[in-house]
Design a protein around this motif. Sequence first.
Motif, PDB file in Angstrom:
ATOM      1  N   ALA A 232      38.669  15.361  22.471  1.00 62.36           N
ATOM      2  CA  ALA A 232      39.002  16.353  21.429  1.00 62.36           C
ATOM      3  C   ALA A 232      38.900  15.781  20.024  1.00 62.36           C
ATOM      4  O   ALA A 232      39.801  15.967  19.202  1.00 62.36           O
ATOM      5  CB  ALA A 232      40.396  16.927  21.670  1.00 62.36           C
ATOM      6  N   PHE A 233      37.787  15.091  19.727  1.00 67.05           N
ATOM      7  CA  PHE A 233      37.537  14.672  18.351  1.00 67.05           C
ATOM      8  C   PHE A 233      36.185  15.212  17.891  1.00 67.05           C
ATOM      9  O   PHE A 233      35.316  15.530  18.715  1.00 67.05           O
ATOM     10  CB  PHE A 233      37.586  13.146  18.199  1.00 67.05           C
ATOM     11  CG  PHE A 233      36.475  12.403  18.902  1.00 67.05           C
ATOM     12  CD1 PHE A 233      35.253  12.184  18.285  1.00 67.05           C
ATOM     13  CD2 PHE A 233      36.653  11.899  20.191  1.00 67.05           C
ATOM     14  CE1 PHE A 233      34.233  11.494  18.918  1.00 67.05           C
ATOM     15  CE2 PHE A 233      35.646  11.204  20.836  1.00 67.05           C
ATOM     16  CZ  PHE A 233      34.431  11.007  20.201  1.00 67.05           C
ATOM     17  N   LEU A 234      36.023  15.334  16.580  1.00 68.29           N
ATOM     18  CA  LEU A 234      34.775  15.811  16.001  1.00 68.29           C
ATOM     19  C   LEU A 234      33.914  14.623  15.600  1.00 68.29           C
ATOM     20  O   LEU A 234      34.404  13.634  15.038  1.00 68.29           O
ATOM     21  CB  LEU A 234      35.047  16.676  14.770  1.00 68.29           C
ATOM     22  CG  LEU A 234      35.766  18.010  15.014  1.00 68.29           C
ATOM     23  CD1 LEU A 234      36.029  18.705  13.683  1.00 68.29           C
ATOM     24  CD2 LEU A 234      34.936  18.911  15.920  1.00 68.29           C
ATOM     25  N   ILE A 235      32.622  14.726  15.883  1.00 67.22           N
ATOM     26  CA  ILE A 235      31.664  13.689  15.491  1.00 67.22           C
ATOM     27  C   ILE A 235      31.198  13.984  14.073  1.00 67.22           C
ATOM     28  O   ILE A 235      30.760  15.090  13.769  1.00 67.22           O
ATOM     29  CB  ILE A 235      30.480  13.656  16.463  1.00 67.22           C
ATOM     30  CG1 ILE A 235      30.969  13.389  17.890  1.00 67.22           C
ATOM     31  CG2 ILE A 235      29.459  12.615  16.042  1.00 67.22           C
ATOM     32  CD1 ILE A 235      29.906  13.552  18.950  1.00 67.22           C
ATOM     33  N   ASP A 236      31.290  12.989  13.193  1.00 71.43           N
ATOM     34  CA  ASP A 236      30.960  13.162  11.777  1.00 71.43           C
ATOM     35  C   ASP A 236      29.894  12.141  11.380  1.00 71.43           C
ATOM     36  O   ASP A 236      30.216  11.067  10.858  1.00 71.43           O
ATOM     37  CB  ASP A 236      32.227  12.984  10.936  1.00 71.43           C
ATOM     38  CG  ASP A 236      31.968  13.234   9.452  1.00 71.43           C
ATOM     39  OD1 ASP A 236      30.948  13.873   9.133  1.00 71.43           O
ATOM     40  OD2 ASP A 236      32.782  12.791   8.621  1.00 71.43           O
ATOM     41  N   PRO A 237      28.594  12.454  11.623  1.00 67.10           N
ATOM     42  CA  PRO A 237      27.549  11.486  11.278  1.00 67.10           C
ATOM     43  C   PRO A 237      27.377  11.369   9.762  1.00 67.10           C
ATOM     44  O   PRO A 237      27.488  12.360   9.032  1.00 67.10           O
ATOM     45  CB  PRO A 237      26.283  12.064  11.925  1.00 67.10           C
ATOM     46  CG  PRO A 237      26.767  13.144  12.839  1.00 67.10           C
ATOM     47  CD  PRO A 237      28.039  13.651  12.256  1.00 67.10           C
ATOM     48  N   CYS A 238      27.097  10.156   9.298  1.00 67.58           N
ATOM     49  CA  CYS A 238      26.774   9.957   7.886  1.00 67.58           C
ATOM     50  C   CYS A 238      25.404  10.555   7.584  1.00 67.58           C
ATOM     51  O   CYS A 238      24.560  10.671   8.479  1.00 67.58           O
ATOM     52  CB  CYS A 238      26.752   8.464   7.549  1.00 67.58           C
ATOM     53  SG  CYS A 238      28.364   7.691   7.557  1.00 67.58           S
ATOM     54  N   PRO A 239      25.150  10.935   6.337  1.00 66.80           N
ATOM     55  CA  PRO A 239      23.784  11.325   5.980  1.00 66.80           C
ATOM     56  C   PRO A 239      22.815  10.186   6.262  1.00 66.80           C
ATOM     57  O   PRO A 239      23.193   9.009   6.277  1.00 66.80           O
ATOM     58  CB  PRO A 239      23.888  11.629   4.482  1.00 66.80           C
ATOM     59  CG  PRO A 239      25.321  11.938   4.255  1.00 66.80           C
ATOM     60  CD  PRO A 239      26.091  11.088   5.219  1.00 66.80           C
ATOM     61  N   VAL A 240      21.574  10.533   6.492  1.00 68.75           N
ATOM     62  CA  VAL A 240      20.559   9.531   6.828  1.00 68.75           C
ATOM     63  C   VAL A 240      20.439   8.508   5.706  1.00 68.75           C
ATOM     64  O   VAL A 240      20.373   8.861   4.530  1.00 68.75           O
ATOM     65  CB  VAL A 240      19.198  10.214   7.080  1.00 68.75           C
ATOM     66  CG1 VAL A 240      18.142   9.179   7.443  1.00 68.75           C
ATOM     67  CG2 VAL A 240      19.336  11.252   8.180  1.00 68.75           C
ATOM     68  N   GLU A 241      20.445   7.209   6.096  1.00 64.27           N
ATOM     69  CA  GLU A 241      20.297   6.085   5.172  1.00 64.27           C
ATOM     70  C   GLU A 241      21.347   6.104   4.065  1.00 64.27           C
ATOM     71  O   GLU A 241      21.062   5.806   2.911  1.00 64.27           O
ATOM     72  CB  GLU A 241      18.883   6.064   4.571  1.00 64.27           C
ATOM     73  CG  GLU A 241      17.782   5.883   5.617  1.00 64.27           C
ATOM     74  CD  GLU A 241      16.403   5.825   4.988  1.00 64.27           C
ATOM     75  OE1 GLU A 241      16.301   5.992   3.755  1.00 64.27           O
ATOM     76  OE2 GLU A 241      15.429   5.611   5.726  1.00 64.27           O
ATOM     77  N   ASP A 242      22.566   6.471   4.421  1.00 64.93           N
ATOM     78  CA  ASP A 242      23.654   6.479   3.442  1.00 64.93           C
ATOM     79  C   ASP A 242      24.912   5.892   4.084  1.00 64.93           C
ATOM     80  O   ASP A 242      25.906   6.592   4.309  1.00 64.93           O
ATOM     81  CB  ASP A 242      23.918   7.900   2.941  1.00 64.93           C
ATOM     82  CG  ASP A 242      24.837   7.914   1.720  1.00 64.93           C
ATOM     83  OD1 ASP A 242      25.183   6.816   1.224  1.00 64.93           O
ATOM     84  OD2 ASP A 242      25.211   9.003   1.266  1.00 64.93           O
TER      85      ASP A 242
END
Length: 504
Positions: A232-242
């Motif tokens: 029950a957690f949300l995946i929060d990817p960083c912007p590409v190459e940031d």
Amino acid sequence: MFEVRQIIQRLRMGESIREVARAQHVGRPTVKAIRIVAVEQHWLDPLRPLPDDRVLAGFFNGPRKAPQNISSIEAYRDEILAWHAQGINAVTMRRALHEKHGFQGSVDSLYRFLRREAPDLSVATIKLDFPVGETAQVDFGAGPLIADRVSGECFKTWIFVCTLAWSRHQYAEIVRNQSVETWLACHRHAFEWFNGVPKKVRIDNLKAAITKACYYEPTVQRSYAELAQGYAFLIDPCPVEDPKKKGRVESGVKFVKNNFVPLREFHSLAHANGLLQTWIMGEAGNRIHGTTRARPLSLFTETEQVLLQALPAAPPDCATWSKVTLHPNCHVQFEYCFYSAPFRLIGQILWLEITPHALRIYRDHDLVAMHPRLFRHGDKSTTDDHLPPDAQAYLMRNPQWCIAQARDIGAACLALVESLFAARVLDNLRAVQGLIRLSDQYGRRRLESACARALAFGAPQFKTVKQILKQGIDQAPDLIEAAELEAPYLGTGRFSRKTTDLLH
């Protein structure tokens, strides 16, 4: 401009140029030059207000005078600026200049040149704030080289770091790879370490988590998505190459690499992780953090831990998924181990669901096979029902089955079968299987009679029995007596004839 204003103020109070220069720690020519401008602009009149800094800057911030001495760097200006644009550091530039041009200047001269001619035009950023218990940031970093004292193996490692964004308390683990299975297991270990789950996990776009990176709608790896649902957690990817968007774990990785890894010897992976966890709960957890000015472990235990989400009652299986093709041998391959699937699916695309203890094979949404998980390269798990009928028949008709069938047919058949199995050169399993199958065509009674005749003639072979049955010799009444077969050899060949018979 503050210093210029102070000098003018002192001059307005009647101090001499010498006194002002001594008080302000500047040269008398500087004070004299300022006084000349101040007199011309009537700034020394105590009844008039002093001008603001912008006006003063118009008089005293003119273009700089060119240096009287030419720097030794000037001859290589274009080359140095080009290298700087490529991100090459000053130490490497100095070595290259020495090798190419015999440059004898110092690295400091390069730093001074770059500060003057290529100032750092950094982009302004903002400081990200995270509520208590909301976010954890995770990342991998290069780990130490470990020489295992037991196996003698020397292998490269990686360091998995999970940092809670508010308290800066962290979990770290040294692993051997960055596979999907390792990635999922490290998350589970981190949540168990914190005894709770953050609401969001901020990650980079590594392949174990994101199969297709995108600024707006990245594609999450199937196994990682299922793990996120289970915890029950949300995946929060960083912007590409940031990667700056997860700067806290970036700093955490550097902190582990620079403070834990150096000057330590690791005897095995387990030994290294034991030392690492002790270090986190001791030195790392109780240090005064440079930003929060508090101890990460204290912030975590006193505030953040109780605000994390509770762990699920039963931890979800850390399953990984892999797409494979069923080979003509009725097996799929995963990590150099082999698992069978129904032969009717040969050549089709199947999905593997891999857990630490089991492997399931799916065709679309249908479960078609399940096996225990194998780990030793080359091991095979086969279900006989997955094989085609002829292969199943071959596997079922083993030597024990053949002997049992021969015993049911008769003593002569059993004796012939045992004779074939007793051969020391040739594996006669197929010959025995063929011999038993002759009973389907000719019947058990005739097969027993043919085996008895083949034994009587000293030819216990499959082809002999087959020819006897084919020609019907087993049904002839003139069976040669054993005594005749034991008659001494007379020295004549099989097809030889007496001379008298030939000339008769």
